[in-house]
Enzyme design. Sequence first.
Site, PDB file in Angstrom:
ATOM      1  CG  ASN A 140      24.555 -15.731  -9.965  1.00  8.20           C
ATOM      2  OD1 ASN A 140      25.393 -15.912 -10.659  1.00  8.20           O
ATOM      3  ND2 ASN A 140      23.615 -16.447  -9.427  1.00  8.20           N
ATOM      4  CD1 TRP A 141      27.669 -10.378 -12.671  1.00  6.36           C
ATOM      5  CD2 TRP A 141      29.514 -10.605 -13.950  1.00  6.36           C
ATOM      6  NE1 TRP A 141      28.330  -9.541 -12.656  1.00  6.36           N
ATOM      7  CE2 TRP A 141      29.426  -9.580 -13.075  1.00  6.36           C
ATOM      8  CE3 TRP A 141      30.526 -11.145 -14.635  1.00  6.36           C
ATOM      9  CZ2 TRP A 141      30.634  -8.649 -13.362  1.00  6.36           C
ATOM     10  CZ3 TRP A 141      31.538 -10.307 -14.836  1.00  6.36           C
ATOM     11  CH2 TRP A 141      31.612  -8.853 -14.248  1.00  6.36           C
ATOM     12  CE  LYS A 142      20.738 -15.852 -11.840  1.00  9.43           C
ATOM     13  NZ  LYS A 142      19.311 -16.312 -11.639  1.00  9.43           N
ATOM     14  CG  HIS A 201      21.605 -20.061  -7.814  1.00  8.28           C
ATOM     15  ND1 HIS A 201      20.732 -20.298  -8.817  1.00  8.28           N
ATOM     16  CD2 HIS A 201      21.590 -18.823  -7.529  1.00  8.28           C
ATOM     17  CE1 HIS A 201      19.843 -19.357  -9.150  1.00  8.28           C
ATOM     18  NE2 HIS A 201      20.643 -18.260  -8.324  1.00  8.28           N
ATOM     19  CD  GLU A 237      19.357 -19.707 -12.293  1.00 10.03           C
ATOM     20  OE1 GLU A 237      20.413 -19.246 -12.375  1.00 10.03           O
ATOM     21  OE2 GLU A 237      18.549 -18.627 -11.892  1.00 10.03           O
ATOM     22  CD  GLU A 240      19.032 -16.231  -5.420  1.00  8.85           C
ATOM     23  OE1 GLU A 240      19.457 -14.994  -5.821  1.00  8.85           O
ATOM     24  OE2 GLU A 240      19.337 -17.151  -5.800  1.00  8.85           O
ATOM     25  N   GLY A 296      14.307 -13.790 -11.692  1.00  8.74           N
ATOM     26  CA  GLY A 296      14.282 -13.314 -13.139  1.00  8.74           C
ATOM     27  C   GLY A 296      12.734 -13.381 -13.789  1.00  8.74           C
ATOM     28  CB  SER A 330      12.573  -9.586  -9.109  1.00 10.03           C
ATOM     29  OG  SER A 330      12.365 -10.691 -10.093  1.00 10.03           O
ATOM     30  N   GLY A 359      20.708 -11.218  -9.877  1.00  5.95           N
ATOM     31  CA  GLY A 359      20.976 -11.574 -10.959  1.00  5.95           C
ATOM     32  C   GLY A 359      21.365 -10.486 -11.997  1.00  5.95           C
ATOM     33  N   GLY A 360      19.882 -10.283 -12.871  1.00  3.01           N
ATOM     34  CA  GLY A 360      19.833  -9.664 -14.114  1.00  3.01           C
ATOM     35  C   GLY A 360      20.319  -8.297 -13.678  1.00  3.01           C
TER      36      GLY A 360
HETATM   37  P1  13P Z   1      17.348 -12.077 -10.511  1.00  2.00           P
HETATM   38  O1  13P Z   1      17.918 -11.019  -9.706  1.00  2.00           O
HETATM   39  O2  13P Z   1      17.558 -11.985 -12.230  1.00  2.00           O
HETATM   40  O3  13P Z   1      15.813 -12.408 -10.253  1.00  2.00           O
HETATM   41  O4  13P Z   1      18.245 -13.285 -10.136  1.00  2.00           O
HETATM   42  C1  13P Z   1      18.365 -13.479  -8.980  1.00  2.00           C
HETATM   43  C2  13P Z   1      19.569 -14.641  -8.679  1.00  2.00           C
HETATM   44  O5  13P Z   1      19.092 -15.931  -8.908  1.00  2.00           O
HETATM   45  C3  13P Z   1      20.754 -14.600  -7.995  1.00  2.00           C
HETATM   46  O6  13P Z   1      21.282 -15.595  -7.645  1.00  2.00           O
END
Ligand code: 13P
Length: 254
Positions: A12-14, A100, A102, A170, A176, A216, A237-238
């Site tokens: 997920n590149w957000k 998600h 977010e 999640e 993050g 993470s 994510g990251g």
């Molecule tokens: P991180 O891997 O950066 O913690 O993010 C997880 C995430 O929200 C994937 O959707």
Amino acid sequence: MSTQRRPLIAGNWKMNGLREIAMPLAGELATKMNNAAPTSFDMLVCPPATMIDAVVDVAYESNLAVGGQDCHMAESGAHTGDISAQMLQDLGCSYAIVGHSERRADHGEMDDVVRAKAEAAQAAGLIAIVCVGETEAERDKGITIDVVAAQIAGSVPPASTSENTVVAYEPVWAIGTGRTPTSDEVQEVHAMMRTKVTEILGADEADKIRLLYGGSVKPSNAVELMGLADVDGALVGGASLSHDDFWQIAESCP
Ligand code: 13P
């Protein structure tokens, strides 16, 4: 992980990446997927909507799947700035993330909205990745299991199948932050998730449905997390913004 569930490694590149960075990243992954074929995992990237078209082009004729990070619950209409599941499908996407944390936090999306979005994704022929997870305050109160169970009951459409749905756990406090639950804690939640999904979809489908862990995930913890009995892949994510890290995570699948 059960041998009948093929792991899914989803990035997920957000709201990250411009074409200059994102195109080589997608290209690298598409090439790696082809060179490594057949892989023991499915790989998906979910770029920002602005780059889906270009990433689909780069991933053409590779086994790298492309998805949206969200979709609207309606097929079309007066919803300025929104994107429908059908539009994602039209672009060449095969997945859509819905619910998600977010989106739930930034846009006030509740379970009923998430369920409607998942239904829209399924109706458009996409695989819905339904996200659930507790906040740090909820974990501290000891109500993680109840919170996640209620989110699954409210967000996973009752007519879902293992073919058109993936559920991602999640924990909000792990996203993050570099912090993760212990392996025992992750497995405890995932086992409950499978039980809960069994109540909704029945035992056959629940046995086949993929349950991802996200929050993470890194190369250094992926082997342990991906080795858990009810973890069938990762939502990253990251670390999905580095092709080396993302690939290493994928290769951690048993
Ligand atoms: P991180 O891997 O950066 O913690 O993010 C997880 C995430 O929200 C994937 O959707």
